[in-house]
Design a protein around this motif. Structure first.
Motif, PDB file in Angstrom:
ATOM      1  N   SER A   1      -0.059   4.432  -4.607  1.00  0.00           N
ATOM      2  CA  SER A   1      -0.981   3.432  -4.069  1.00  0.00           C
ATOM      3  C   SER A   1      -2.033   3.067  -5.106  1.00  0.00           C
ATOM      4  O   SER A   1      -2.606   3.967  -5.749  1.00  0.00           O
ATOM      5  CB  SER A   1      -1.662   4.014  -2.828  1.00  0.00           C
TER       6      SER A   1
ATOM      7  N   HIS B   1      -5.180   1.851  -4.876  1.00  0.00           N
ATOM      8  CA  HIS B   1      -6.613   2.122  -4.742  1.00  0.00           C
ATOM      9  C   HIS B   1      -6.995   3.581  -4.955  1.00  0.00           C
ATOM     10  O   HIS B   1      -8.167   3.929  -4.932  1.00  0.00           O
ATOM     11  CB  HIS B   1      -7.144   1.591  -3.397  1.00  0.00           C
ATOM     12  N   LYS B   2      -5.992   4.456  -5.179  1.00  0.00           N
ATOM     13  CA  LYS B   2      -6.326   5.849  -5.473  1.00  0.00           C
ATOM     14  C   LYS B   2      -6.452   6.074  -6.976  1.00  0.00           C
ATOM     15  O   LYS B   2      -6.798   7.158  -7.414  1.00  0.00           O
ATOM     16  CB  LYS B   2      -5.245   6.791  -4.928  1.00  0.00           C
TER      17      LYS B   2
ATOM     18  N   ASP C   1       5.618  11.655  -1.377  1.00  0.00           N
ATOM     19  CA  ASP C   1       4.412  10.856  -1.247  1.00  0.00           C
ATOM     20  C   ASP C   1       3.504  11.306  -2.402  1.00  0.00           C
ATOM     21  O   ASP C   1       2.870  12.360  -2.334  1.00  0.00           O
ATOM     22  CB  ASP C   1       3.774  11.140   0.111  1.00  0.00           C
TER      23      ASP C   1
ATOM     24  N   MET D   1       4.839  15.772   0.237  1.00  0.00           N
ATOM     25  CA  MET D   1       3.826  15.136  -0.607  1.00  0.00           C
ATOM     26  C   MET D   1       3.716  15.896  -1.926  1.00  0.00           C
ATOM     27  O   MET D   1       3.916  17.112  -1.978  1.00  0.00           O
ATOM     28  CB  MET D   1       2.479  15.080   0.110  1.00  0.00           C
TER      29      MET D   1
ATOM     30  N   ASN E   1      -3.946  15.344   0.118  1.00  0.00           N
ATOM     31  CA  ASN E   1      -5.175  14.552   0.041  1.00  0.00           C
ATOM     32  C   ASN E   1      -6.418  15.335   0.447  1.00  0.00           C
ATOM     33  O   ASN E   1      -7.509  15.059  -0.014  1.00  0.00           O
ATOM     34  CB  ASN E   1      -5.058  13.279   0.898  1.00  0.00           C
TER      35      ASN E   1
ATOM     36  N   VAL F   1       0.944   9.598  -3.562  1.00  0.00           N
ATOM     37  CA  VAL F   1      -0.241   8.728  -3.536  1.00  0.00           C
ATOM     38  C   VAL F   1      -1.447   9.417  -4.185  1.00  0.00           C
ATOM     39  O   VAL F   1      -2.212   8.793  -4.903  1.00  0.00           O
ATOM     40  CB  VAL F   1      -0.530   8.275  -2.082  1.00  0.00           C
ATOM     41  N   GLN F   2      -1.611  10.728  -3.947  1.00  0.00           N
ATOM     42  CA  GLN F   2      -2.748  11.430  -4.566  1.00  0.00           C
ATOM     43  C   GLN F   2      -2.410  11.949  -5.962  1.00  0.00           C
ATOM     44  O   GLN F   2      -3.319  12.230  -6.746  1.00  0.00           O
ATOM     45  CB  GLN F   2      -3.192  12.608  -3.689  1.00  0.00           C
TER      46      GLN F   2
ATOM     47  N   ASP G   1       5.691   4.656   1.883  1.00  0.00           N
ATOM     48  CA  ASP G   1       6.218   5.803   2.631  1.00  0.00           C
ATOM     49  C   ASP G   1       7.091   5.331   3.799  1.00  0.00           C
ATOM     50  O   ASP G   1       8.165   5.883   4.054  1.00  0.00           O
ATOM     51  CB  ASP G   1       5.063   6.658   3.178  1.00  0.00           C
TER      52      ASP G   1
ATOM     53  N   HIS H   1       0.242  13.460   4.977  1.00  0.00           N
ATOM     54  CA  HIS H   1      -0.665  12.379   5.370  1.00  0.00           C
ATOM     55  C   HIS H   1      -0.023  11.635   6.555  1.00  0.00           C
ATOM     56  O   HIS H   1       1.210  11.580   6.651  1.00  0.00           O
ATOM     57  CB  HIS H   1      -0.851  11.436   4.173  1.00  0.00           C
TER      58      HIS H   1
ATOM     59  N   CYS I   1       0.855  -1.206   0.000  1.00  0.00           N
ATOM     60  CA  CYS I   1       0.000   0.000   0.000  1.00  0.00           C
ATOM     61  C   CYS I   1       0.884   1.247   0.000  1.00  0.00           C
ATOM     62  O   CYS I   1       2.111   1.141   0.125  1.00  0.00           O
ATOM     63  CB  CYS I   1      -0.912   0.033   1.228  1.00  0.00           C
ATOM     64  N   GLY I   2       0.248   2.396  -0.105  1.00  0.00           N
ATOM     65  CA  GLY I   2       0.986   3.653  -0.085  1.00  0.00           C
ATOM     66  C   GLY I   2       1.694   3.865   1.244  1.00  0.00           C
ATOM     67  O   GLY I   2       2.834   4.332   1.286  1.00  0.00           O
ATOM     68  N   SER I   3       1.031   3.505   2.327  1.00  0.00           N
ATOM     69  CA  SER I   3       1.640   3.683   3.656  1.00  0.00           C
ATOM     70  C   SER I   3       2.917   2.864   3.764  1.00  0.00           C
ATOM     71  O   SER I   3       3.919   3.336   4.320  1.00  0.00           O
ATOM     72  CB  SER I   3       0.671   3.242   4.761  1.00  0.00           C
TER      73      SER I   3
HETATM   74  N1  PLP Z   1      -0.481   9.332   1.320  1.00  0.00           N
HETATM   75  C1  PLP Z   1      -1.545  10.046   0.952  1.00  0.00           C
HETATM   76  C2  PLP Z   1      -1.367  11.450   0.476  1.00  0.00           C
HETATM   77  C3  PLP Z   1      -2.824   9.483   1.009  1.00  0.00           C
HETATM   78  O1  PLP Z   1      -3.885  10.199   0.646  1.00  0.00           O
HETATM   79  C4  PLP Z   1      -2.958   8.151   1.464  1.00  0.00           C
HETATM   80  C5  PLP Z   1      -4.288   7.543   1.598  1.00  0.00           C
HETATM   81  O2  PLP Z   1      -5.262   8.202   1.856  1.00  0.00           O
HETATM   82  C6  PLP Z   1      -1.785   7.441   1.814  1.00  0.00           C
HETATM   83  C7  PLP Z   1      -0.573   8.065   1.736  1.00  0.00           C
HETATM   84  C8  PLP Z   1      -1.863   6.025   2.281  1.00  0.00           C
HETATM   85  O3  PLP Z   1      -2.126   5.158   1.213  1.00  0.00           O
HETATM   86  P1  PLP Z   1      -2.679   3.675   1.501  1.00  0.00           P
HETATM   87  O4  PLP Z   1      -4.106   3.822   1.895  1.00  0.00           O
HETATM   88  O5  PLP Z   1      -2.502   2.934   0.218  1.00  0.00           O
HETATM   89  O6  PLP Z   1      -1.838   3.117   2.582  1.00  0.00           O
END
Ligand code: PLP
Length: 392
Positions: A202, A204-205, A179, A150, A154, A181-182, A79, A103, A74-76
């Motif tokens: 990530s 799922h975004k 980051d 970032m 988000n 992810v968005q 990171d 985030h 996942c994105g987390s």
């Molecule tokens: N970074 C940002 C900017 C996000 O918006 C999110 C999720 O909302 C994440 C990281 C975490 O991603 P994940 O849900 O895939 O762990």
């Protein structure tokens, strides 16, 4: 299009619908194609090819090389891997510079590393959510420093000038993580031009499934793995690959790369129409975040003196999903750290609503939200003990 629903989903920064072409590409890997890519027999070899194809598709979205992509959960995780992996190499002398609007995937991780003895500086933002350049330029950066900003926020969609920031850090010998992810799949990213060392995304975004992400690691950037074990992902992320999701992520990235320009134009038009209508028709409404340096998918508006949660519940009754900046902590509603970092007054910070659109958002849906919002705001404002009578 995914199956037609009556609900209006405008919470795409939280997560997106799985795209039909992504699901179709994934299905064989949940049925008959179950081999392990590490096996030397043909079942394994075939799986490996699909993983490598997905790696090329993810790399192409970023204009990176496939060898620079590591699949994660996942994105987390991406990171965490960037920040902890850097600190594991550089030891207790590591320094982290990040911003006050990150985030939790970055914010909590860097605060955790601070507790473990690493240095941490959080750079502030202005009232428009843009990074304070002056504050950043005064920060000390050396080769033991990882800077993590970032790419797009988000909550507000505000886009940081990552190219410029990364160049500044590289000139001083630091390592730059973003980051994204968005941002990934929603705006052009060219890592042959922009000198970031590490980038998290990530699935799922961007209409791929949950539970898959990727970390770009530029060739020559030293980081230690988070997960030790087998030799998967060049020894950087052990664990038998989640092939169906990796294939899905690859297809989602390819789709985003090919259609981003045309989709962004359409989505931005809808977002602007919604935003303009909310600001015009709802009294005491205010936009949060930079007017132009923003993702085309996102608008964040505050409605003074009304609880964001109350607006969300009224929208939910009408089948409209959005999100508010406040989070319920220990029984009380706390405004989001992003709104507070921007210095948004409490009465506005409490009442912020984020609408985030996607390629599946339609004009009719936006019209429905435009029609729904003014009566909700009027009703809630009439009930609010914080609004003087003449403003109701
Ligand atoms: N970074 C940002 C900017 C996000 O918006 C999110 C999720 O909302 C994440 C990281 C975490 O991603 P994940 O849900 O895939 O762990």
């Amino acid at each position: 299009m995914p199956t037609k629903r009556k609900e209006i989903y405008l919470d795409n920064n939280a997560t997106t619908a799985l795209a039909p072409e992504v699901l179709e590409a994934m299905l064989p890997f949940l049925k008959d194609r179950y081999g392990n890519p590490s096996s030397i027999h043909r079942f394994g070899g075939m799986m490996k090819k699909h993983v490598e194809r997905a790696r090329e598709q993810v790399a192409a979205l970023l204009n990176a090389s496939p060898e620079e992509i590591v699949f994660t959960g996942c994105g987390s995780e991406s990171d965490n891997m960037a920040l902890k992996g850097f600190c594991a190499v550089h030891g207790s002398g590591s320094r982290i510079i990040t911003s006050t609007v990150e985030h939790p995937a970055v914010r909590t991780t860097s605060r955790h590393l601070k507790e473990k003895g690493m240095g941490l500086t959080e750079i502030g933002v202005g009232s428009d959510g843009m990074l304070s350049k002056e504050e950043f330029e005064n920060a000390v950066i050396g080769n033991n420093t990882i800077v993590s900003f970032m790419w797009a926020n988000n909550e507000t969609g505000v886009i940081f000038p990552i190219h410029e920031l990364a160049e500044f850090v590289k000139e001083r010998g630091g390592t730059f993580h973003t980051d994204a992810v968005q941002a990934a799949g929603k705006m052009p990213i060219d890592l042959k031009k922009t000198p970031v060392d590490l980038l998290a995304l990530s699935g799922h975004k961007l209409h791929a499934p949950k539970g898959v992400g990727a970390l770009f690691i530029r060739k020559g950037t030293a980081i230690e793995p988070l997960i030790h074990g087998g030799h998967q992902e060049h020894g950087l992320r052990a664990g038998t690959e989640n092939i169906a999701s990796i294939v899905g992520l690859g297809v989602a990235c390819e789709y985003a790369r090919k259609h981003m320009d045309e989709e962004n134009k359409r989505i931005k038009k809808l977002r602007d129409k919604l935003e303009e209508a909310l600001l015009r028709t709802c009294p005491a409404a205010k936009l949060n975040g930079h007017k132009t340096a923003r993702l085309p998918t996102t608008t964040n508006v505050s409605f003074e003196s009304i609880e964001g949660e109350a607006i969300l519940l009224h929208l939910d009754e009408r089948g409209i999903a959005a999100s508010s900046g406040s989070a319920c902590t220990t029984g009380s509603l706390e405004p989001s750290h992003v709104m507070l970092a921007m210095g948004i007054p409490y009465t506005f910070a409490h009442s912020s609503i984020r609408f985030s659109l996607s390629r599946y958002t339609t004009d009719n849906e936006i019209n429905a939200v435009i029609a729904a919002m003014p009566p909700i705001i009027k009703k809630l404002r009439s009930l609010s003990p914080f609004v003087e009578n003449e403003k109701k």
